[in-house]
Design an enzyme around this catalytic site. Sequence first.
Site, short mmCIF file in Angstrom:
data_model
loop_
_atom_site.label_atom_id
_atom_site.label_comp_id
_atom_site.label_asym_id
_atom_site.label_seq_id
_atom_site.Cartn_x
_atom_site.Cartn_y
_atom_site.Cartn_z
N ASP A 274 -0.25 5.20 0.85
CA ASP A 274 -0.46 6.26 1.70
C ASP A 274 -0.29 5.48 3.25
O ASP A 274 -1.14 4.35 3.69
CB ASP A 274 -1.97 6.58 1.82
N ASP B 6 0.90 -1.23 0.02
CA ASP B 6 -0.08 0.01 0.10
C ASP B 6 0.97 1.25 0.02
O ASP B 6 2.16 1.14 0.28
CB ASP B 6 -0.93 -0.15 1.22
#
Length: 361
Positions: free
Chosen positions: A31, A29
């Site tokens: 963010d 991922d």
Amino acid sequence: MARGGERERNRPGGSGAVLGEAYDTALLDLDGVVYYAGGGAVPHAVEALGAARDGGMRLAYVTNNALRTPDAVAVHLTELGVPAAPEDVVTSAQAVSRLVAEDVPEGSRVLVVGGEGLRVALRERGLVPVDSADDEPAAVVQGYGGPEMGWGRFAEAAYAVGRGVPWYASNTDLTIPGTRGIGPGNGAAVEVVRIATGGRSEPKVAGKPQPPMHRETVLRTGAVRPLVVGDRLDTDIEGAFNGGVDSLLVLTGVTDAAALLAAVPAHRPTYVAADLRGLLTAHPEVAADPDGGFRCGAWRASAAGDALVLETVEGGPDGGSDTGESGAFDGLRALCGAAWTRAGAGSCGLDAGKALARLGF
């Protein structure tokens, strides 16, 4: 090493090998894991990813944000010091475009409520983005379009969906982090269209934690032994659970230690670490003892009444053993065993405040 697809996890897994060697591909991922909403790198991320890559692990960057193109994301990563090419980036726009292309003929017009990332992904699938419900679209696709997205765009989607046009969404995250705080995400925009159409339709959703995103990532990376790495239990970790693969939770983003202890089975990661340096280490086993407690490193955790209790074992911190970050995470892993076992298939309702405070969480 823990096996992907373990459905009733009651404790974190262990790996005698460094995770970067035990798995061939990290599905990362962005963010809260690699960079923050303001664009700056998460501490230790650049160095840890470089070391994992140098050790032979493939790095793939997987995002539910459909706004930016893979090219733009790759440029941003490279500027941060994490060399990346567009093919290293997988977005929910790509995943939802595959879903649409499987359902409608090539060359079909698709009403787009989103940004450039979604338009580019649709064109790559031979579909034609349009802006009006009067353009006779074969499908409607929603993806995050940024804070400037106007109400007129949602109205066009509502007109088409209300006429029975098939509806798709890149993801349904209700919120998205920004430099000024938490703002409404694509899931909030999907709810606008749902309300406007009387709740009679449901979109097909591609993004994490839904299986299409995992499928898209594996198809594009060729991963054989993937490890999902994320900071959110309800997208990253649940997506790994749904895909039957192992996961690493890092505590640099949304999830904190208390939320981890309260996780329901679908939200329980295989491994937990402070940050991406967790890719560069082995992870100790969490062992159950005959008295119903769980041990990891110098710590023993158990449930007593309505609280979690943390104790040191012989040679533990009170006797001069490691009280630093690695020792604290051994204690957190032991607490996970006690909490998850007591909770079973539900969410732990035990008071963990004193135990977490002792570890510095």
